[in-house]
Scaffold this motif. Structure first.
Motif, PDB file in Angstrom:
ATOM      1  N   PRO A   1       0.825  -1.209   0.000  1.00 44.26           N
ATOM      2  CA  PRO A   1       0.000   0.000   0.000  1.00 44.26           C
ATOM      3  C   PRO A   1       0.859   1.259   0.000  1.00 44.26           C
ATOM      4  CG  PRO A   1       0.066  -0.961   2.193  1.00 44.26           C
ATOM      5  CD  PRO A   1       0.786  -1.925   1.301  1.00 44.26           C
ATOM      6  N   ARG A   2       0.376   2.292  -0.686  1.00 47.46           N
ATOM      7  CA  ARG A   2       1.196   3.474  -0.920  1.00 47.46           C
ATOM      8  C   ARG A   2       1.044   4.561   0.134  1.00 47.46           C
ATOM      9  NH1 ARG A   2       0.334   3.910  -7.484  1.00 47.46           N
ATOM     10  NH2 ARG A   2       1.745   2.177  -8.003  1.00 47.46           N
ATOM     11  N   ALA A   3      -0.019   4.493   0.930  1.00 45.93           N
ATOM     12  CA  ALA A   3      -0.266   5.546   1.915  1.00 45.93           C
ATOM     13  C   ALA A   3       0.941   5.830   2.812  1.00 45.93           C
ATOM     14  CB  ALA A   3      -1.491   5.195   2.756  1.00 45.93           C
ATOM     15  N   PRO A   4       1.725   4.800   3.236  1.00 47.50           N
ATOM     16  CA  PRO A   4       2.873   5.107   4.104  1.00 47.50           C
ATOM     17  C   PRO A   4       4.007   5.865   3.408  1.00 47.50           C
ATOM     18  CG  PRO A   4       2.182   2.812   4.359  1.00 47.50           C
ATOM     19  CD  PRO A   4       1.502   3.355   3.139  1.00 47.50           C
ATOM     20  N   HIS A   5       4.006   5.882   2.069  1.00 45.52           N
ATOM     21  CA  HIS A   5       5.109   6.502   1.336  1.00 45.52           C
ATOM     22  C   HIS A   5       4.771   7.955   0.993  1.00 45.52           C
ATOM     23  CE1 HIS A   5       6.957   2.502   0.836  1.00 45.52           C
ATOM     24  NE2 HIS A   5       5.721   2.086   0.663  1.00 45.52           N
ATOM     25  N   ILE A   6       4.441   8.722   2.013  1.00 43.89           N
ATOM     26  CA  ILE A   6       3.931  10.072   1.813  1.00 43.89           C
ATOM     27  C   ILE A   6       4.971  10.980   1.174  1.00 43.89           C
ATOM     28  CG2 ILE A   6       3.058  12.117   2.991  1.00 43.89           C
ATOM     29  CD1 ILE A   6       1.773  10.278   5.041  1.00 43.89           C
ATOM     30  N   GLN A   7       6.229  10.877   1.611  1.00 44.89           N
ATOM     31  CA  GLN A   7       7.245  11.793   1.114  1.00 44.89           C
ATOM     32  C   GLN A   7       7.474  11.643  -0.386  1.00 44.89           C
ATOM     33  OE1 GLN A   7      10.918  11.778   3.288  1.00 44.89           O
ATOM     34  NE2 GLN A   7      11.969  13.136   1.866  1.00 44.89           N
ATOM     35  N   LYS A   8       7.663  10.403  -0.850  1.00 45.06           N
ATOM     36  CA  LYS A   8       7.903  10.190  -2.274  1.00 45.06           C
ATOM     37  C   LYS A   8       6.686  10.571  -3.110  1.00 45.06           C
ATOM     38  CE  LYS A   8       9.915   6.976  -5.550  1.00 45.06           C
ATOM     39  NZ  LYS A   8      10.633   5.696  -5.740  1.00 45.06           N
ATOM     40  N   LEU A   9       5.508  10.216  -2.638  1.00 41.95           N
ATOM     41  CA  LEU A   9       4.289  10.578  -3.357  1.00 41.95           C
ATOM     42  C   LEU A   9       4.100  12.087  -3.365  1.00 41.95           C
ATOM     43  CD1 LEU A   9       1.806   7.827  -2.112  1.00 41.95           C
ATOM     44  CD2 LEU A   9       2.904   7.969  -4.345  1.00 41.95           C
ATOM     45  N   GLY A  10       4.467  12.734  -2.254  1.00 45.76           N
ATOM     46  CA  GLY A  10       4.330  14.188  -2.170  1.00 45.76           C
ATOM     47  C   GLY A  10       5.224  14.894  -3.167  1.00 45.76           C
ATOM     48  N   GLU A  11       6.427  14.395  -3.353  1.00 40.06           N
ATOM     49  CA  GLU A  11       7.344  14.989  -4.328  1.00 40.06           C
ATOM     50  C   GLU A  11       6.791  14.845  -5.744  1.00 40.06           C
ATOM     51  OE1 GLU A  11      10.910  12.860  -3.558  1.00 40.06           O
ATOM     52  OE2 GLU A  11      11.360  13.928  -1.686  1.00 40.06           O
ATOM     53  N   MET A  12       6.250  13.666  -6.037  1.00 40.17           N
ATOM     54  CA  MET A  12       5.681  13.442  -7.362  1.00 40.17           C
ATOM     55  C   MET A  12       4.419  14.284  -7.559  1.00 40.17           C
ATOM     56  SD  MET A  12       4.847   9.774  -9.188  1.00 40.17           S
ATOM     57  CE  MET A  12       6.549   9.275  -8.944  1.00 40.17           C
ATOM     58  N   ARG A  13       3.662  14.471  -6.492  1.00 36.64           N
ATOM     59  CA  ARG A  13       2.447  15.286  -6.581  1.00 36.64           C
ATOM     60  C   ARG A  13       2.785  16.714  -6.984  1.00 36.64           C
ATOM     61  NH1 ARG A  13      -1.302  18.610  -4.351  1.00 36.64           N
ATOM     62  NH2 ARG A  13      -3.439  17.813  -4.264  1.00 36.64           N
ATOM     63  N   ILE A  14       3.862  17.261  -6.406  1.00 35.12           N
ATOM     64  CA  ILE A  14       4.283  18.621  -6.739  1.00 35.12           C
ATOM     65  C   ILE A  14       4.683  18.711  -8.204  1.00 35.12           C
ATOM     66  CG2 ILE A  14       6.057  20.376  -6.294  1.00 35.12           C
ATOM     67  CD1 ILE A  14       6.039  19.430  -3.360  1.00 35.12           C
ATOM     68  N   GLN A  15       5.404  17.699  -8.700  1.00 29.89           N
ATOM     69  CA  GLN A  15       5.790  17.677 -10.111  1.00 29.89           C
ATOM     70  C   GLN A  15       4.564  17.692 -11.022  1.00 29.89           C
ATOM     71  OE1 GLN A  15       8.311  14.299 -10.863  1.00 29.89           O
ATOM     72  NE2 GLN A  15       9.633  14.719  -9.106  1.00 29.89           N
ATOM     73  N   ILE A  16       3.581  16.847 -10.682  1.00 31.72           N
ATOM     74  CA  ILE A  16       2.369  16.752 -11.508  1.00 31.72           C
ATOM     75  C   ILE A  16       1.576  18.053 -11.461  1.00 31.72           C
ATOM     76  CG2 ILE A  16       0.163  15.553 -11.767  1.00 31.72           C
ATOM     77  CD1 ILE A  16       1.568  13.043 -10.678  1.00 31.72           C
ATOM     78  N   LEU A  17       1.455  18.628 -10.275  1.00 32.31           N
ATOM     79  CA  LEU A  17       0.707  19.877 -10.131  1.00 32.31           C
ATOM     80  C   LEU A  17       1.356  20.995 -10.938  1.00 32.31           C
ATOM     81  CD1 LEU A  17      -1.644  21.330  -8.798  1.00 32.31           C
ATOM     82  CD2 LEU A  17      -0.199  21.767  -6.809  1.00 32.31           C
ATOM     83  N   ARG A  18       2.674  21.084 -10.891  1.00 34.42           N
ATOM     84  CA  ARG A  18       3.372  22.112 -11.673  1.00 34.42           C
ATOM     85  C   ARG A  18       3.184  21.902 -13.166  1.00 34.42           C
ATOM     86  NH1 ARG A  18       9.057  22.202  -8.202  1.00 34.42           N
ATOM     87  NH2 ARG A  18       8.344  23.644  -6.558  1.00 34.42           N
ATOM     88  N   ALA A  19       3.268  20.637 -13.590  1.00 33.43           N
ATOM     89  CA  ALA A  19       3.066  20.331 -15.015  1.00 33.43           C
ATOM     90  C   ALA A  19       1.644  20.681 -15.453  1.00 33.43           C
ATOM     91  CB  ALA A  19       3.358  18.863 -15.273  1.00 33.43           C
ATOM     92  N   LEU A  20       0.673  20.404 -14.591  1.00 31.85           N
ATOM     93  CA  LEU A  20      -0.715  20.730 -14.881  1.00 31.85           C
ATOM     94  C   LEU A  20      -0.897  22.243 -14.979  1.00 31.85           C
ATOM     95  CD1 LEU A  20      -3.666  19.870 -15.231  1.00 31.85           C
ATOM     96  CD2 LEU A  20      -3.881  19.779 -12.745  1.00 31.85           C
ATOM     97  N   GLN A  21      -0.326  22.979 -14.057  1.00 33.45           N
ATOM     98  CA  GLN A  21      -0.429  24.442 -14.072  1.00 33.45           C
ATOM     99  C   GLN A  21       0.249  25.020 -15.308  1.00 33.45           C
ATOM    100  OE1 GLN A  21       1.354  25.150 -10.213  1.00 33.45           O
ATOM    101  NE2 GLN A  21      -0.637  25.342  -9.191  1.00 33.45           N
ATOM    102  N   ASN A  22       1.430  24.475 -15.674  1.00 29.04           N
ATOM    103  CA  ASN A  22       2.131  24.943 -16.869  1.00 29.04           C
ATOM    104  C   ASN A  22       1.312  24.698 -18.124  1.00 29.04           C
ATOM    105  OD1 ASN A  22       4.335  25.821 -15.378  1.00 29.04           O
ATOM    106  ND2 ASN A  22       5.486  23.905 -15.663  1.00 29.04           N
ATOM    107  N   SER A  23       0.667  23.524 -18.169  1.00 28.60           N
ATOM    108  CA  SER A  23      -0.163  23.196 -19.321  1.00 28.60           C
ATOM    109  C   SER A  23      -1.330  24.162 -19.456  1.00 28.60           C
ATOM    110  CB  SER A  23      -0.689  21.760 -19.181  1.00 28.60           C
ATOM    111  OG  SER A  23      -1.625  21.464 -20.181  1.00 28.60           O
ATOM    112  N   MET A  24      -1.940  24.505 -18.339  1.00 25.01           N
ATOM    113  CA  MET A  24      -3.073  25.417 -18.357  1.00 25.01           C
ATOM    114  C   MET A  24      -2.642  26.833 -18.721  1.00 25.01           C
ATOM    115  SD  MET A  24      -5.108  23.957 -15.005  1.00 25.01           S
ATOM    116  CE  MET A  24      -6.502  25.070 -15.149  1.00 25.01           C
ATOM    117  N   SER A  25      -1.470  27.260 -18.241  1.00 26.55           N
ATOM    118  CA  SER A  25      -0.998  28.622 -18.545  1.00 26.55           C
ATOM    119  C   SER A  25      -0.618  28.745 -20.016  1.00 26.55           C
ATOM    120  CB  SER A  25       0.191  28.977 -17.644  1.00 26.55           C
ATOM    121  OG  SER A  25       1.294  28.130 -17.901  1.00 26.55           O
ATOM    122  N   ARG A  26      -0.041  27.687 -20.602  1.00 31.64           N
ATOM    123  CA  ARG A  26       0.293  27.721 -22.033  1.00 31.64           C
ATOM    124  C   ARG A  26      -0.959  27.828 -22.886  1.00 31.64           C
ATOM    125  NH1 ARG A  26       4.227  23.710 -20.690  1.00 31.64           N
ATOM    126  NH2 ARG A  26       2.802  22.055 -21.353  1.00 31.64           N
ATOM    127  N   ALA A  27      -2.030  27.135 -22.440  1.00 29.79           N
ATOM    128  CA  ALA A  27      -3.284  27.184 -23.203  1.00 29.79           C
ATOM    129  C   ALA A  27      -3.913  28.552 -23.116  1.00 29.79           C
ATOM    130  CB  ALA A  27      -4.247  26.125 -22.673  1.00 29.79           C
TER     131      ALA A  27
END
Length: 253
Positions: free
Chosen positions: A226-252
């Motif tokens: 289960p992934r819930a205990p791996h908060i730090q690694k998931l949190g780092e990836m979440r920030i990457q995805i959120l930034r990519a999503l925001q960049n995609s929206m700003s380009r549009a």
């Protein structure tokens, strides 16, 4: 049962007043669970419907096990945010109803009953088989909708925000159930979601579909379950995805 290999090549979908998908190249291996993220209007649901054979692309190709998709297939099941249960049928009969869809193989009464029983058992609804949809909670209704798909024994499962209307506790329960079902059945699964955390918790890979209708980024989630205990690694990836999503929206914009 083994999952299907799904591939799109140059997949493009245009409507008279706008372009939805533009040259999407995508592939997934049997048994993979892939989540698709993206802003509203990016074409996530259209992509799912095109893969399901419900929408014909303007150009490009969808293949399941190297066979071009020309329409709905018996081994590809699609589920939506609304469970779409028929109120005049019991849970059991709603699950069996999927076996009457077009292009489904003819089954004996005994085979249909066995499939329904196995599907209800898979989603822990055996005790509710005689209930009416009105007696079900939101989570139970989604379980019934998932069972309706599973009764068809699909090799590919396409899910369009199936947990979007559920409360957080019920949603977490359904996410765990989805992972268990996918691992047990081996069905290749495409999950459209707006929820980054949901994608991180359940998916093997995450695709980001941009406002221009193309895949703009991709991540492999190599975190054990289960992934819930791996908060730090998931949190780092979440920030990457959120930034990519925001960049995609700003380009549009």
């Amino acid at each position: 049962m083994t999952g299907a290999r799904i591939r799109t090549s140059g997949l493009t979908l245009r409507y008279p007043n706008r372009s939805v998908l533009q040259g999407v190249d995508f592939s997934m291996e049997p048994g993979e669970l892939v989540a698709i993220l993206g802003p509203s209007g990016a074409g996530k649901s259209s992509f799912l419907r095109t893969v399901a054979g419900l929408v014909r692309p303007s150009s490009g190709m969808v293949q399941v096990d190297d066979q071009p998709v020309a329409g709905p297939r018996a081994d590809v099941a699609l589920a939506f945010q609304d469970p779409c249960l028929l109120p005049w049928l019991s849970v059991e009969r709603n699950v069996a109803f999927g076996l009457t869809f077009a292009r489904q193989p003819h089954l004996s009464r005994a085979s249909r009953k066995e499939r329904v029983t196995l599907a209800l058992r898979e989603v822990a609804l055996e005790h509710s088989r005689t209930w009416a949809p009105s007696q079900l909670s939101g989570g139970m209704a989604q379980r019934a909708a998932l069972a309706r798909c599973l009764a068809r024994q699909p090799r590919a499962l396409l899910l369009d925000e199936p947990f979007g209307a559920l409360d957080e506790v019920t949603r977490a329960d359904m996410q765990q159930l989805l992972v268990k079902v996918v691992r047990h059945t081996g069905a290749s699964t495409l999950l459209v979601t707006h929820d980054i955390d949901e994608a991180l918790l359940v998916a093997d890979r995450i695709l980001l579909l941009g406002n221009n209708g193309t895949v703009v980024d991709e991540w492999t989630v190599d975190v054990p379950a289960p992934r819930a205990p791996h908060i730090q690694k998931l949190g780092e990836m979440r920030i990457q995805i959120l930034r990519a999503l925001q960049n995609s929206m700003s380009r549009a914009a």
